[in-house]
Design a protein around this motif. Sequence first.
Motif, mmCIF file in Angstrom:
data_model
loop_
_atom_site.group_PDB
_atom_site.id
_atom_site.type_symbol
_atom_site.label_atom_id
_atom_site.label_comp_id
_atom_site.label_asym_id
_atom_site.label_seq_id
_atom_site.Cartn_x
_atom_site.Cartn_y
_atom_site.Cartn_z
ATOM 1 N N ASP A 197 0.884 -1.115 0.056
ATOM 2 C CA ASP A 197 0.039 0.058 -0.147
ATOM 3 C C ASP A 197 0.738 1.428 -0.184
ATOM 4 O OD1 ASP A 197 -2.266 -1.568 -0.063
ATOM 5 O OD2 ASP A 197 -2.774 -1.381 2.280
ATOM 6 N N SER A 198 2.319 1.027 0.391
ATOM 7 C CA SER A 198 2.942 2.172 0.224
ATOM 8 C C SER A 198 3.147 2.932 -0.983
ATOM 9 C CB SER A 198 4.418 2.078 1.032
ATOM 10 O OG SER A 198 5.066 1.060 -0.125
ATOM 11 N N GLY A 199 3.024 2.599 -2.132
ATOM 12 C CA GLY A 199 2.942 2.801 -3.502
ATOM 13 C C GLY A 199 4.447 3.037 -3.888
ATOM 14 N N LEU A 200 5.492 2.282 -3.126
ATOM 15 C CA LEU A 200 6.770 2.929 -3.509
ATOM 16 C C LEU A 200 7.312 1.415 -4.461
ATOM 17 C CD1 LEU A 200 8.247 3.931 0.019
ATOM 18 C CD2 LEU A 200 7.481 5.193 -2.322
ATOM 19 N N PHE A 201 6.701 0.173 -4.221
ATOM 20 C CA PHE A 201 7.302 -0.980 -4.846
ATOM 21 C C PHE A 201 6.579 -1.596 -5.818
ATOM 22 C CE2 PHE A 201 8.631 -0.446 -0.345
ATOM 23 C CZ PHE A 201 9.869 0.019 -0.658
ATOM 24 N N GLU A 202 7.029 -2.154 -7.059
ATOM 25 C CA GLU A 202 6.209 -2.610 -8.011
ATOM 26 C C GLU A 202 5.987 -4.337 -7.522
ATOM 27 O OE1 GLU A 202 7.075 -3.686 -12.866
ATOM 28 O OE2 GLU A 202 8.286 -2.109 -11.705
ATOM 29 N N THR A 203 6.755 -4.783 -7.064
ATOM 30 C CA THR A 203 6.492 -6.191 -6.353
ATOM 31 C C THR A 203 7.208 -6.350 -4.712
ATOM 32 O OG1 THR A 203 8.587 -7.152 -7.079
ATOM 33 C CG2 THR A 203 6.346 -7.149 -8.536
ATOM 34 N N VAL A 204 6.501 -7.109 -4.142
ATOM 35 C CA VAL A 204 7.044 -7.431 -2.735
ATOM 36 C C VAL A 204 6.996 -8.927 -2.521
ATOM 37 C CG1 VAL A 204 6.779 -7.142 -0.280
ATOM 38 C CG2 VAL A 204 6.389 -4.925 -1.928
ATOM 39 N N THR A 205 8.173 -9.454 -1.918
ATOM 40 C CA THR A 205 8.051 -10.968 -1.719
ATOM 41 C C THR A 205 8.690 -11.308 -0.081
ATOM 42 O OG1 THR A 205 8.549 -11.334 -4.180
ATOM 43 C CG2 THR A 205 8.919 -13.209 -2.403
ATOM 44 N N PHE A 206 7.727 -12.002 0.651
ATOM 45 C CA PHE A 206 8.281 -12.354 1.934
ATOM 46 C C PHE A 206 8.676 -13.717 1.846
ATOM 47 C CE2 PHE A 206 7.465 -8.393 3.250
ATOM 48 C CZ PHE A 206 6.870 -8.189 4.508
#
Length: 785
Positions: free
Chosen positions: A92-101
């Motif tokens: 939701d920050s709008g900074l990242f195209e993809t996020v993986t944990f």
Amino acid sequence: MNRGSSGVCSSKRELSKTLTTSLRSAGFCLLLSAAWMAPADPVFAQQYTLNTVIVDGNARVGDAAILTRAGIARGQTISAGELNAAYQRLIDSGLFETVTFDPQGSSLRITVVEFPTINRISFEGNQRLDDEALAAAINSNERRVFNPAQAERDAADIAEAYANEGRLAAKVTPTIIRRSDNRVDLVFEIFEGDNIEIERISFVGNRTYSDRRLRRVLESKQAGLFRALVRRDTLVADRIEFDKQVLRDFYLSRGYIDFRTNSANAQLTEERDGYFLVFNVQEGQRFEFGDITVSSDVPGVDADRYLDIAKIKTGVVYSPTLIENDIARMERQALRDGVDFLRVEPRVTRDDRNLALDIEYVLTRGPRIFVERIDIEGNTTTLDQVIRRQFTSVEGDPFNPREIRESAERIRALGYFETAEVNAREGSSPDQVVVDVDVEEAPTGSFSFGASFSNNDGVGFAIRFAEENFLGRGQKLSLSVQTTEDSRRYGINFIEPAFLGRELAFGLRLDIAETDSSFTTYDTERFLFQPSLTFPIGENTRLQIRYTADESEMQQRDAPANGAVIANEIAVGAQSSSSIGYQYTYDTRLGGLDPNAGVLFQFTQDFAGIGGDSEYIKTEARLVGETKIFDEEVTLRASLEGGALTWQGGTNRAVDRFLLNTNIIRGFEPGGIGPRDLSVSGEDPLGGNLYLAARFEAEFPIGLPEEYGITGGLFYDVGNLWNLDDVNTTGGTIVGEGGSFRHVIGFAILWNTPVGPLRFNFTDAIKKEDFDRDQSFELTLSTTF
């Protein structure tokens, strides 16, 4: 815009791929989170202590910033649900195209792909709206993080801007071009489409007023000859809502208290290139004022005294504005009488049988509330005192909501602000009120070029600089240069509207004028200096007191052709006058009881002889009346004016006497009637000490669509200019000194074009003298650009 070959191949679908990648990543993580929380796998239902958190893939956003935004700290015990919430916060920050944990025992690896930075924003395909206007409509910014969702919202905002211009088919596609260092160029590709205009505005249910009359009330307009300049013939929802309100105000001010707009429907034409806009209205019956009474609930306040203040009379067409004006008069009188907190409540009794509204003004005691302070914000140029003097109440005065509303209207009427909001709120105690004034400054200066044409003066040009709020003090300053083929004029005007902090306007006027008119055989030069004070002496009356210093000279042209009278006056050389004078004005055109009628009366006198070469009394009077008939389709106008010059010392010259032009009586050249010296071929007009003129005119539609702005007019003028007492006529051949009334009839075509009012006058002088210089056609055009 130039693009690389690889950029050309990929740019069209780059943005959609970015959105698809984000959605796939989000879906994968949601499935992973569901797996952690599934009952079949007890490992993911337990708590985890994250001794190690590794962040990969970030270049612009630091590790600490990512962990802080995710809400994760090293050594923290966290559940699978909390881990999923942390993931969602990063998305939701709008900074990242993809996020993986990727959890591995007591460690967590967070892998991110950052959105690129916007290198450049550009627009392609736009012609109707320029780049500057489109840039103001979007929220994406260069050197900021690119956000696909924001780019889509920006595209929608651009499309809406085009819709407001009538281009409902406009399409906007945001695309990106990849650059080095994780940068992109954001391009909005625009297809503007055709303009969809309002082809026709019509009304259903109107019986009293015609469609033509009602269309003049609306802000929305039909497509006409000059639609590219007018630009109010596009369909805008907000404008239609405003039109509904002005329609109600129009009918309500004319006594139709039950008026309402049932609907406003817009239908596309079969060709889908325009709209038919239909207002369905219900007029109701027209009401008049019935009995007007005043009652008092305040001890010691005489109701009859306040009844005498009311201007409304039985039989006058109902208008809520007239009631507001009566209430304001009564409450102001209460303040003069020392009655604080008096409120006037109008109680309306409806008489359907007689179509009348009985008004009872009830004088009551309002709550004891005081103005604690007036807070003003948003004025970066205008001084606080300019806004404060629009209030009749100051700190410590009794609070009157009606006065605050009126003050707000006065602030808006200044024209200094884009918006002006005035609100009252509770102060430091329940019996105190704070008045908040929030304004937004608007441009108040203008630099304009103008042009004019008439067959009397030829082509003319004007340059004017004007500042309506000089130095933020509410003062008006204008500098102007006007030239025609036969004249030049330079002027400075300055007005201080609140001299010494009072309702007293100080004015200063400087004029330098030169003429070499083709209607005379001599040239003139004139200098004028005129300070003045103007103040109200009644609700519709004003008085101006002024001093005038005037120096003028008549000059010989290269080839002398003057008559004896003019030659004598040229020989005098420059002559000055010093005078004091006044002007009384009574004007009901804006504040009268009838919105369709008004009267203007002006009476002016100047007394010269307190210095200078001339001594005289100059008197002028003017009376103008106007009304509208036939459901306001036809405007009738009548005027009567006259002047008298009583000469007592110095040389009475042609430049001092009255000369009639087409503003006073049509159908003749400037100076075309009145005394004349026939001793030479020049036949100079000599002017006169006395004149009297009357003008009668009717303006009416001539059947053309009103969006063309063309109307017709019939007029009849009668006037006379005479008397050469105290004039040296030795050696001249004088005619017309005794005078006779000339009569002129004519037809006019008035064209209100976007570049200025154009008027054609066709005249016939049905009674004139042989020596008069008549004129059967006159054309005038003036504009500012």
